[in-house]
Design a protein around this motif. Structure first.
Motif, mmCIF file in Angstrom:
data_model
loop_
_atom_site.group_PDB
_atom_site.id
_atom_site.type_symbol
_atom_site.label_atom_id
_atom_site.label_comp_id
_atom_site.label_asym_id
_atom_site.label_seq_id
_atom_site.Cartn_x
_atom_site.Cartn_y
_atom_site.Cartn_z
ATOM 1 N N VAL A 1 0.870 -1.173 0.000
ATOM 2 C CA VAL A 1 0.000 0.000 0.000
ATOM 3 C C VAL A 1 0.914 1.232 0.000
ATOM 4 N N GLY A 2 0.569 2.216 -0.813
ATOM 5 C CA GLY A 2 1.386 3.419 -0.942
ATOM 6 C C GLY A 2 2.263 3.416 -2.188
ATOM 7 N N THR A 3 2.374 2.253 -2.867
ATOM 8 C CA THR A 3 3.156 2.165 -4.102
ATOM 9 C C THR A 3 2.543 3.075 -5.157
ATOM 10 N N LEU A 4 3.379 3.817 -5.871
ATOM 11 C CA LEU A 4 2.916 4.674 -6.962
ATOM 12 C C LEU A 4 3.181 3.984 -8.292
ATOM 13 N N LEU A 5 2.124 3.921 -9.116
ATOM 14 C CA LEU A 5 2.211 3.289 -10.423
ATOM 15 C C LEU A 5 1.889 4.289 -11.514
ATOM 16 N N LYS A 6 2.667 4.256 -12.588
ATOM 17 C CA LYS A 6 2.327 5.007 -13.801
ATOM 18 C C LYS A 6 1.652 4.011 -14.722
ATOM 19 N N ILE A 7 0.383 4.263 -15.024
ATOM 20 C CA ILE A 7 -0.395 3.389 -15.895
ATOM 21 C C ILE A 7 -0.911 4.268 -17.022
ATOM 22 N N ILE B 1 2.780 -0.516 -17.437
ATOM 23 C CA ILE B 1 2.572 -0.208 -16.026
ATOM 24 C C ILE B 1 3.966 -0.141 -15.409
ATOM 25 N N SER B 2 4.308 1.034 -14.868
ATOM 26 C CA SER B 2 5.643 1.242 -14.326
ATOM 27 C C SER B 2 5.574 1.620 -12.860
ATOM 28 N N LEU B 3 6.625 1.260 -12.153
ATOM 29 C CA LEU B 3 6.807 1.697 -10.780
ATOM 30 C C LEU B 3 7.364 3.107 -10.842
#
Length: 151
Positions: free
Chosen positions: A88-94, A144-146
């Motif tokens: 929880v709190g992970t940021l994803l570029k989608i 989908i990137s971190l």
């Protein structure tokens, strides 16, 4: 540089809750709201739901027939990423969006057709939820990137 984790396999939408979502080629995701015109969008912590194709495949291997993107009411079906292991709190570029993981899993509603057919459903353990921090378009096939933290 952002690390690519997987890709968008499907985007799914429904006008009301409690029904299977229908596939769309692309979706407009609105900041602090979710997928435009989706019943589950709103100003709360579960704006967007994601489920990995790999999780759906597990259910297929258990004998559940006819599973496809959207059957678990997920907005985004992914491939190549183990979603439920993201903290929880992970940021994803989608696609064009930035989303924050807000919850892992959820309780199935009482009439979950998958749970009734098989005795269990994958969404409570392996589905995740996000909120949209930066809106934009997401298309099937997008990466989908971190998002690299600035710490």
């Amino acid at each position: 540089m952002d690390k690519v984790l997987g890709k968008v396999k499907g985007i799914n939408i429904s006008e009301k809750k409690g029904v299977v979502k229908q596939p769309i080629a692309e979706g407009q995701f609105i900041k602090e709201f979710g997928l435009k015109d989706d019943a589950h969008a709103g100003k709360w912590h579960r704006q967007v739901s994601l489920l990995a194709q790999e999780s759906i495949d597990k259910m297929t291997e258990m004998g559940v027939e006819g599973l496809c993107s959207g059957k678990f009411a997920e907005n985004i079906t992914t491939s190549g990423i183990t979603l439920h292991e993201l903290p929880v709190g992970t940021l994803l570029k989608i696609g064009e969006t930035i989303q924050e993981v807000t919850q892992i899993g959820k309780e199935c509603h009482s009439g979950c057709a998958i749970k009734q057919a098989v005795g269990q459903c994958i969404m409570p353990k392996e589905g995740i939820f996000t909120k949209v921090l930066e809106g934009g378009i997401i298309r099937v096939g997008d990466a989908i990137s971190l998002v690299a933290s600035e710490k």
